[in-house]
Design an enzyme around this catalytic site. Structure first.
Site, short mmCIF file in Angstrom:
data_model
loop_
_atom_site.label_atom_id
_atom_site.label_comp_id
_atom_site.label_asym_id
_atom_site.label_seq_id
_atom_site.Cartn_x
_atom_site.Cartn_y
_atom_site.Cartn_z
N LYS A 175 -7.15 -98.37 -31.14
CA LYS A 175 -7.43 -97.37 -30.10
C LYS A 175 -6.91 -96.04 -30.63
CE LYS A 175 -6.48 -94.91 -26.71
NZ LYS A 175 -6.67 -93.45 -26.88
N GLU A 250 6.65 -96.31 -32.67
CA GLU A 250 7.05 -95.17 -33.51
C GLU A 250 6.89 -93.93 -32.65
OE1 GLU A 250 8.24 -95.31 -36.48
OE2 GLU A 250 7.57 -97.22 -37.34
N CYS A 284 6.06 -86.03 -36.38
CA CYS A 284 7.15 -86.71 -35.68
C CYS A 284 8.49 -86.50 -36.38
CB CYS A 284 6.84 -88.20 -35.59
SG CYS A 284 6.51 -88.94 -37.19
N GLU A 385 11.63 -82.72 -27.82
CA GLU A 385 10.64 -82.56 -28.88
C GLU A 385 9.59 -81.53 -28.47
OE1 GLU A 385 7.70 -85.67 -29.63
OE2 GLU A 385 8.27 -85.58 -31.74
P1 NAD Z 1 0.54 -89.73 -26.88
O1 NAD Z 1 1.71 -90.60 -26.59
O2 NAD Z 1 0.05 -88.82 -25.82
O3 NAD Z 1 -0.74 -90.61 -27.30
C1 NAD Z 1 -0.70 -91.53 -28.37
C2 NAD Z 1 -1.80 -92.56 -28.16
O4 NAD Z 1 -1.47 -93.37 -27.03
C3 NAD Z 1 -3.18 -91.98 -27.88
O5 NAD Z 1 -4.15 -92.80 -28.50
C4 NAD Z 1 -3.28 -92.07 -26.36
O6 NAD Z 1 -4.59 -92.13 -25.89
C5 NAD Z 1 -2.55 -93.39 -26.11
N1 NAD Z 1 -1.96 -93.53 -24.78
C6 NAD Z 1 -1.46 -92.57 -23.98
N2 NAD Z 1 -0.98 -93.12 -22.84
C7 NAD Z 1 -1.18 -94.46 -22.94
C8 NAD Z 1 -0.88 -95.57 -22.09
N3 NAD Z 1 -0.30 -95.41 -20.90
N4 NAD Z 1 -1.22 -96.82 -22.52
C9 NAD Z 1 -1.78 -97.00 -23.72
N5 NAD Z 1 -2.11 -95.98 -24.56
C10 NAD Z 1 -1.79 -94.72 -24.18
O7 NAD Z 1 0.93 -88.93 -28.21
P2 NAD Z 1 0.11 -87.77 -28.93
O8 NAD Z 1 0.25 -86.54 -28.11
O9 NAD Z 1 -1.24 -88.25 -29.31
O10 NAD Z 1 0.98 -87.62 -30.29
C11 NAD Z 1 2.13 -86.86 -30.36
C12 NAD Z 1 3.37 -87.75 -30.28
O11 NAD Z 1 3.32 -88.77 -31.28
C13 NAD Z 1 4.64 -86.99 -30.56
O12 NAD Z 1 5.61 -87.28 -29.60
C14 NAD Z 1 5.09 -87.49 -31.92
O13 NAD Z 1 6.46 -87.42 -32.17
C15 NAD Z 1 4.59 -88.88 -31.92
N6 NAD Z 1 4.45 -89.37 -33.30
C16 NAD Z 1 5.34 -90.29 -33.78
C17 NAD Z 1 5.26 -90.71 -35.10
C18 NAD Z 1 6.23 -91.71 -35.67
O14 NAD Z 1 5.92 -92.32 -36.69
N7 NAD Z 1 7.40 -91.91 -35.08
C19 NAD Z 1 4.26 -90.22 -35.92
C20 NAD Z 1 3.37 -89.29 -35.40
C21 NAD Z 1 3.46 -88.89 -34.07
#
Ligand code: NAD
Length: 493
Positions: A175, A250, A284, A385
């Site tokens: 997804k 992550e 991240c 963040e």
């Molecule tokens: P997000 O949490 O909004 O979304 C991530 C994914 O989860 C998307 O595909 C989204 O559609 C899905 N999603 C959202 N709510 C959901 C739910 N309730 N159930 C299931 N799926 C759901 O994050 P984003 O804005 O796309 O990305 C930015 C974030 O990602 C930042 O906080 C960043 O730190 C983190 N990130 C972490 C790493 C790591 O390796 N630790 C790497 C890259 C990004």
């Protein structure tokens, strides 16, 4: 405009909703392709296809060596198509073309690495108290894995999950982020070409609430591998806990980049820039807190500011550009709101501090590289963040204070220490509560070593040999080699 379909059971299908979402180029502001608006019915179809592929298909039954060979084929296709996929991904998330192309080639390396590992996961024969018992420990795949990923590095972060999951004999439903799905639909095409059996890899696109949640809740999903923000991560963790599913998370970070007074100043300045301004801070592992020892604070900040003010900002497709746009409109608004928060908390802005508009800045989704000094550890700008090009500079007097400030946040993804003194470096690295610590460098990652978070930055690790165990479960088999009459009412080996 190109219109993609969902990839389910090795076939391209329309979403049950009959609806599509526009995918927008963050630089030009133009909708450039359409991705299917998936929903619960599509999730059902994908998970069912994956389940069938696992329960009765060839993938978990073929030898691990054969699986490795098919994954090597996929890696070779990824390598050959890196330029094509990279350019597509770049249109979706607006990252610098040079970085996205490197990431696309890097994704192939993850598949080569885990393809090689597929037939090297060995079990054990365990010495038992009763010598007439042979005990075998073996590892088995889990089943259907849900891989949910964000927009900043779609193909990379999906490879971190899918490569070890497949090598271990699992099947996956991906997804992607609703903002950046195209590169993963292109990846799905390569999975078919590589010879992965139908149902082993499926991609369902759409919103988190409409696709992500039904996927996480699906009773046939054995494990959720998630990368994203800590709010969604916490929600997913709560859902999987109620079903006792396995999970790796992550999540976000607020990583500390610590510079001691004996550091190579020029190297450390470059490290500070790499930490927070590469990928416009949308990473991240961003070094969003720069901790400077008192005696070098002013000189360091002056040099850093000069480098940042010289940065080439603009079209991310130009190989000379150093800072590109913000990937999504909600993220752009969030970054600007944090600049207001920092100012109202009393932090002092010495560079940037707002949006960039006008010629060269596309549709205006640009934030100037921003530096705040006089930041105190308790301020929100030092705790939360931002996920953008906004640096908080804090001061410290000695090693103890540096470590105390560095660890005084809820996150623990990464951190760095800059010094010429090996003892100082190791003393600090040992005490930082972070899954990754760099010494005299920043933002390096590799498929060969684990990556993941302490505290609210996540659960589990990706990368390295041990990560394949995140996609395996352990079975202990007891074999009686010398049957003897025993008291059946007393337990024992
Ligand atoms: P997000 O949490 O909004 O979304 C991530 C994914 O989860 C998307 O595909 C989204 O559609 C899905 N999603 C959202 N709510 C959901 C739910 N309730 N159930 C299931 N799926 C759901 O994050 P984003 O804005 O796309 O990305 C930015 C974030 O990602 C930042 O906080 C960043 O730190 C983190 N990130 C972490 C790493 C790591 O390796 N630790 C790497 C890259 C990004």
């Amino acid at each position: 405009m190109q219109r993609y379909q969902l990839y389910i059971n090795g076939e391209w299908v329309d979403p049950a909703s009959g609806a599509w979402l526009d995918s927008t180029d963050p630089f030009s502001g133009d909708a450039w392709c359409q991705i299917p608006r998936g929903g619960a019915a599509d999730v059902d179809a994908a998970v069912e296809a994956a389940h069938q592929a696992f329960a009765s298909g060839p993938w978990p039954r073929m030898s691990a060596t054969q699986r490795g060979a098919i994954l090597r084929q996929l890696a070779a296709l990824l390598e050959a198509n890196a330029e094509h996929i990279g350019r597509i991904e770049q249109r979706d998330n607006g990252k610098l073309i040079t970085e996205v192309l490197n990431q696309a080639r890097g994704a192939a390396q993850w598949f080569y690495y885990y393809a090689g590992l597929a037939d090297k996961v060995t079990g054990q024969v365990v010495p038992m108290p009763n010598p007439e018992t042979l005990n075998l420990v073996k590892y088995e795949p889990l089943g259907v894995i849900a891989a949910i990923t964000p927009w900043n590095s779609p193909l990379t972060l999906t490879s971190w999950k899918v490569a070890p999951a497949l090598a271990a004999g699992n099947v996956v439903v991906i997804k992607p982020s609703e903002f950046t799905s195209a590169s993963l639909l292109e990846f799905a095409r390569l999975c078919g070409e590589a010879g992965l059996p139908p149902g082993v890899v499926n991609v369902v696109t759409g919103y988190g609430a409409e696709v992500g949640e039904p996927l996480v809740r699906h009773r046939r999903v054995a494990k959720v591998a998630f990368t994203g923000g800590d709010a969604a991560g916490q929600r997913i963790n709560e859902i999987v806990a109620s079903d006792l599913k396995k999970v790796t998370l992550e999540l976000g970070g607020k990583s500390a980049n610590i510079v001691y007074d004996d550091a190579d100043m020029e190297q450390a300045v470059m490290g500070a820039v790499a930490g927070i301004f590469s990928a416009a801070g949308q990473t991240c592992m961003a070094g969003s807190r720069l901790l400077l020892q008192d005696s070098i604070h002013d000189a360091f900040v002056a040099r850093l500011r000069a480098v940042v003010e010289d940065a080439r900002i603009g079209d991310p497709r130009d190989a000379q550009t150093q800072i590109g746009p913000i990937a999504t409109r909600p993220q752009f608004d969030k970054i600007l709101s944090y600049i207001d928060i920092a100012t109202s908390e009393g932090a002092r802005c010495i560079a940037g501090g707002g949006a960039l508009t006008g010629e060269g800045f596309g549709q205006g989704q640009f934030v100037a590289p921003t530096i705040f000094v006089d930041v105190l550890p308790s301020m929100r700008i030092a705790q939360e963040e931002v996920f953008g090009p906004v640096l908080s500079v804090l001061r410290f007097k000695d090693e103890e204070e540096a470590v105390r400030i560095a660890n005084d946040v809820q996150f623990g993804l990464a951190g760095a220490v800059w010094t010429r003194d090996l003892h100082r470096a190791m003393w600090t690295a040992d005490r930082l509560q972070a899954g990754t610590v760099w010494v005299n460098n920043y933002r390096a990652t590799s498929f060969t070593t684990p990556f993941g978070g302490y505290k609210r930055s996540g659960i589990g690790r990706e990368g390295g040999i041990d990560a394949i165990k995140e996609y395996l479960q352990t079975k202990s088999i007891w074999v009686t080699t010398q049957p003897k009459r025993k008291n059946p009412f007393v337990m024992g080996g």
